[in-house]
Design a protein around this motif. Structure first.
Motif, PDB file in Angstrom:
ATOM      1  N   SER A  67       0.816  -1.205  -0.357  1.00  0.00           N
ATOM      2  CA  SER A  67      -0.247  -0.644  -0.011  1.00  0.00           C
ATOM      3  C   SER A  67       0.645   1.176  -0.148  1.00  0.00           C
ATOM      4  O   SER A  67       2.341   1.734   0.310  1.00  0.00           O
ATOM      5  CB  SER A  67      -0.974   0.233   0.943  1.00  0.00           C
ATOM      6  N   GLU A  68       0.924   2.428  -0.604  1.00  0.00           N
ATOM      7  CA  GLU A  68       0.673   3.937  -0.828  1.00  0.00           C
ATOM      8  C   GLU A  68       1.474   4.271   1.024  1.00  0.00           C
ATOM      9  O   GLU A  68      -0.054   3.942   1.574  1.00  0.00           O
ATOM     10  CB  GLU A  68       0.269   4.575  -1.052  1.00  0.00           C
ATOM     11  N   PRO A  69       2.236   4.405   1.437  1.00  0.00           N
ATOM     12  CA  PRO A  69       2.153   4.924   2.417  1.00  0.00           C
ATOM     13  C   PRO A  69       1.533   6.041   2.765  1.00  0.00           C
ATOM     14  O   PRO A  69       1.934   7.292   1.689  1.00  0.00           O
ATOM     15  CB  PRO A  69       3.667   4.955   2.563  1.00  0.00           C
ATOM     16  N   PRO A  70       1.211   6.571   3.739  1.00  0.00           N
ATOM     17  CA  PRO A  70       0.711   8.339   3.914  1.00  0.00           C
ATOM     18  C   PRO A  70       1.661   9.437   4.234  1.00  0.00           C
ATOM     19  O   PRO A  70       2.988   9.166   4.353  1.00  0.00           O
ATOM     20  CB  PRO A  70       0.118   8.393   5.155  1.00  0.00           C
ATOM     21  N   LEU A  71       1.205  10.709   3.640  1.00  0.00           N
ATOM     22  CA  LEU A  71       2.365  11.948   2.972  1.00  0.00           C
ATOM     23  C   LEU A  71       2.539  11.863   4.397  1.00  0.00           C
ATOM     24  O   LEU A  71       1.364  12.458   5.339  1.00  0.00           O
ATOM     25  CB  LEU A  71       1.620  12.609   2.124  1.00  0.00           C
ATOM     26  N   PRO A  72       3.421  13.415   4.711  1.00  0.00           N
ATOM     27  CA  PRO A  72       3.600  13.640   5.883  1.00  0.00           C
ATOM     28  C   PRO A  72       2.840  15.136   6.208  1.00  0.00           C
ATOM     29  O   PRO A  72       1.719  15.428   5.208  1.00  0.00           O
ATOM     30  CB  PRO A  72       5.050  14.399   5.830  1.00  0.00           C
ATOM     31  N   ILE A  73       2.373  15.115   7.957  1.00  0.00           N
ATOM     32  CA  ILE A  73       1.337  16.478   7.721  1.00  0.00           C
ATOM     33  C   ILE A  73       1.428  17.502   6.385  1.00  0.00           C
ATOM     34  O   ILE A  73       2.400  17.886   7.121  1.00  0.00           O
ATOM     35  CB  ILE A  73       1.263  16.467   9.033  1.00  0.00           C
ATOM     36  N   GLY A  74       0.903  18.012   6.562  1.00  0.00           N
ATOM     37  CA  GLY A  74       0.688  18.816   5.564  1.00  0.00           C
ATOM     38  C   GLY A  74       1.542  19.313   4.121  1.00  0.00           C
ATOM     39  O   GLY A  74       1.235  19.851   3.576  1.00  0.00           O
ATOM     40  N   VAL A  75       1.789  18.008   3.823  1.00  0.00           N
ATOM     41  CA  VAL A  75       2.054  17.754   2.668  1.00  0.00           C
ATOM     42  C   VAL A  75       0.482  17.561   1.467  1.00  0.00           C
ATOM     43  O   VAL A  75       0.286  16.451   1.917  1.00  0.00           O
ATOM     44  CB  VAL A  75       3.334  16.872   2.039  1.00  0.00           C
ATOM     45  N   ARG A  76       0.209  18.119   0.514  1.00  0.00           N
ATOM     46  CA  ARG A  76      -0.613  18.028  -0.034  1.00  0.00           C
ATOM     47  C   ARG A  76       0.268  16.705  -1.542  1.00  0.00           C
ATOM     48  O   ARG A  76       0.987  17.829  -1.823  1.00  0.00           O
ATOM     49  CB  ARG A  76      -1.542  18.759  -0.664  1.00  0.00           C
ATOM     50  N   PRO A  77      -0.960  15.805  -2.315  1.00  0.00           N
ATOM     51  CA  PRO A  77      -0.503  15.218  -3.416  1.00  0.00           C
ATOM     52  C   PRO A  77      -0.877  15.876  -4.515  1.00  0.00           C
ATOM     53  O   PRO A  77      -1.417  17.300  -4.933  1.00  0.00           O
ATOM     54  CB  PRO A  77      -1.387  13.911  -3.278  1.00  0.00           C
ATOM     55  N   ALA A  78       0.747  16.491  -5.116  1.00  0.00           N
ATOM     56  CA  ALA A  78       0.335  17.305  -6.369  1.00  0.00           C
ATOM     57  C   ALA A  78      -0.734  16.720  -7.443  1.00  0.00           C
ATOM     58  O   ALA A  78      -0.427  14.875  -7.688  1.00  0.00           O
ATOM     59  CB  ALA A  78       2.117  16.961  -6.842  1.00  0.00           C
ATOM     60  N   SER A  79      -1.484  17.150  -8.274  1.00  0.00           N
ATOM     61  CA  SER A  79      -2.281  16.931  -9.383  1.00  0.00           C
ATOM     62  C   SER A  79      -1.532  15.733 -10.441  1.00  0.00           C
ATOM     63  O   SER A  79      -0.289  16.379 -10.943  1.00  0.00           O
ATOM     64  CB  SER A  79      -2.942  18.088  -9.897  1.00  0.00           C
ATOM     65  N   ALA A  80      -2.377  15.334 -11.271  1.00  0.00           N
ATOM     66  CA  ALA A  80      -1.725  14.770 -11.822  1.00  0.00           C
ATOM     67  C   ALA A  80      -0.377  15.198 -13.082  1.00  0.00           C
ATOM     68  O   ALA A  80       0.251  14.911 -13.782  1.00  0.00           O
ATOM     69  CB  ALA A  80      -2.245  13.526 -12.951  1.00  0.00           C
ATOM     70  N   SER A  81      -1.547  16.418 -13.475  1.00  0.00           N
ATOM     71  CA  SER A  81      -0.233  17.740 -14.276  1.00  0.00           C
ATOM     72  C   SER A  81       0.535  17.888 -13.657  1.00  0.00           C
ATOM     73  O   SER A  81       1.898  18.510 -14.384  1.00  0.00           O
ATOM     74  CB  SER A  81      -1.181  18.474 -14.982  1.00  0.00           C
ATOM     75  N   GLU A  82       0.663  18.529 -12.498  1.00  0.00           N
ATOM     76  CA  GLU A  82       1.610  18.535 -11.895  1.00  0.00           C
ATOM     77  C   GLU A  82       2.956  17.687 -11.497  1.00  0.00           C
ATOM     78  O   GLU A  82       4.247  18.365 -11.552  1.00  0.00           O
ATOM     79  CB  GLU A  82       1.888  19.623 -10.850  1.00  0.00           C
ATOM     80  N   ARG A  83       2.660  16.423 -11.906  1.00  0.00           N
ATOM     81  CA  ARG A  83       3.562  15.701 -11.771  1.00  0.00           C
ATOM     82  C   ARG A  83       4.540  14.853 -12.689  1.00  0.00           C
ATOM     83  O   ARG A  83       4.563  15.396 -13.612  1.00  0.00           O
ATOM     84  CB  ARG A  83       2.778  13.724 -11.462  1.00  0.00           C
ATOM     85  N   ARG A  84       6.184  15.549 -12.365  1.00  0.00           N
ATOM     86  CA  ARG A  84       7.366  14.942 -13.208  1.00  0.00           C
ATOM     87  C   ARG A  84       7.394  13.828 -12.799  1.00  0.00           C
ATOM     88  O   ARG A  84       8.247  13.199 -11.145  1.00  0.00           O
ATOM     89  CB  ARG A  84       7.832  16.259 -13.315  1.00  0.00           C
ATOM     90  N   ASP A  85       8.437  13.123 -13.964  1.00  0.00           N
ATOM     91  CA  ASP A  85       9.253  11.372 -13.741  1.00  0.00           C
ATOM     92  C   ASP A  85      10.398  12.118 -12.583  1.00  0.00           C
ATOM     93  O   ASP A  85      11.248  13.162 -13.474  1.00  0.00           O
ATOM     94  CB  ASP A  85       9.470  11.724 -15.072  1.00  0.00           C
ATOM     95  N   ALA A  86      10.361  11.835 -11.947  1.00  0.00           N
ATOM     96  CA  ALA A  86      12.279  12.281 -11.233  1.00  0.00           C
ATOM     97  C   ALA A  86      13.520  12.050 -11.386  1.00  0.00           C
ATOM     98  O   ALA A  86      14.423  13.216 -11.274  1.00  0.00           O
ATOM     99  CB  ALA A  86      11.969  10.808  -9.125  1.00  0.00           C
ATOM    100  N   THR A  87      12.958  10.926 -12.858  1.00  0.00           N
ATOM    101  CA  THR A  87      14.516  10.553 -13.701  1.00  0.00           C
ATOM    102  C   THR A  87      14.689  11.651 -14.921  1.00  0.00           C
ATOM    103  O   THR A  87      15.707  11.882 -15.204  1.00  0.00           O
ATOM    104  CB  THR A  87      14.420   9.755 -14.508  1.00  0.00           C
ATOM    105  N   ALA A  88      13.795  12.637 -14.747  1.00  0.00           N
ATOM    106  CA  ALA A  88      13.515  13.479 -16.342  1.00  0.00           C
ATOM    107  C   ALA A  88      14.337  14.992 -15.894  1.00  0.00           C
ATOM    108  O   ALA A  88      14.706  15.275 -15.110  1.00  0.00           O
ATOM    109  CB  ALA A  88      12.591  14.187 -16.411  1.00  0.00           C
TER     110      ALA A  88
END
Length: 71
Positions: free
Chosen positions: A50-71
């Motif tokens: 399962s996906e671990p929760p994000l730390p308090i105060g951190v919001r997930p990025a929308s699909a359009s804001e997500r970038r590949d970390a290797t890019a």
């Protein structure tokens, strides 16, 4: 994982031999990295697939804001 751990040893030995790092700095870095790896492993073990929760105060990025970390 052993291969990744071995790369850290090689990196530290290189910098020690070239005088770019003091022995206590190398030891501190090695212990810090080992602690980070233990923490990551314990989170993986606890949450499993399962996906671990994000730390308090951190919001997930929308699909359009997500970038590949290797890019």
């Amino acid at each position: 994982m052993f291969e990744h751990h071995n790369r850290w040893h090689i990196w530290i030995r290189f910098h020690l031999r070239n005088g770019q790092m003091l022995p206590f700095e190398a030891l501190e870095l090695l212990h810090r990295r080992a602690a980070e790896e233990r923490m990551a492993r314990s989170v993986d073990d606890f949450y499993g697939n399962s996906e671990p929760p994000l730390p308090i105060g951190v919001r997930p990025a929308s699909a359009s804001e997500r970038r590949d970390a290797t890019a």
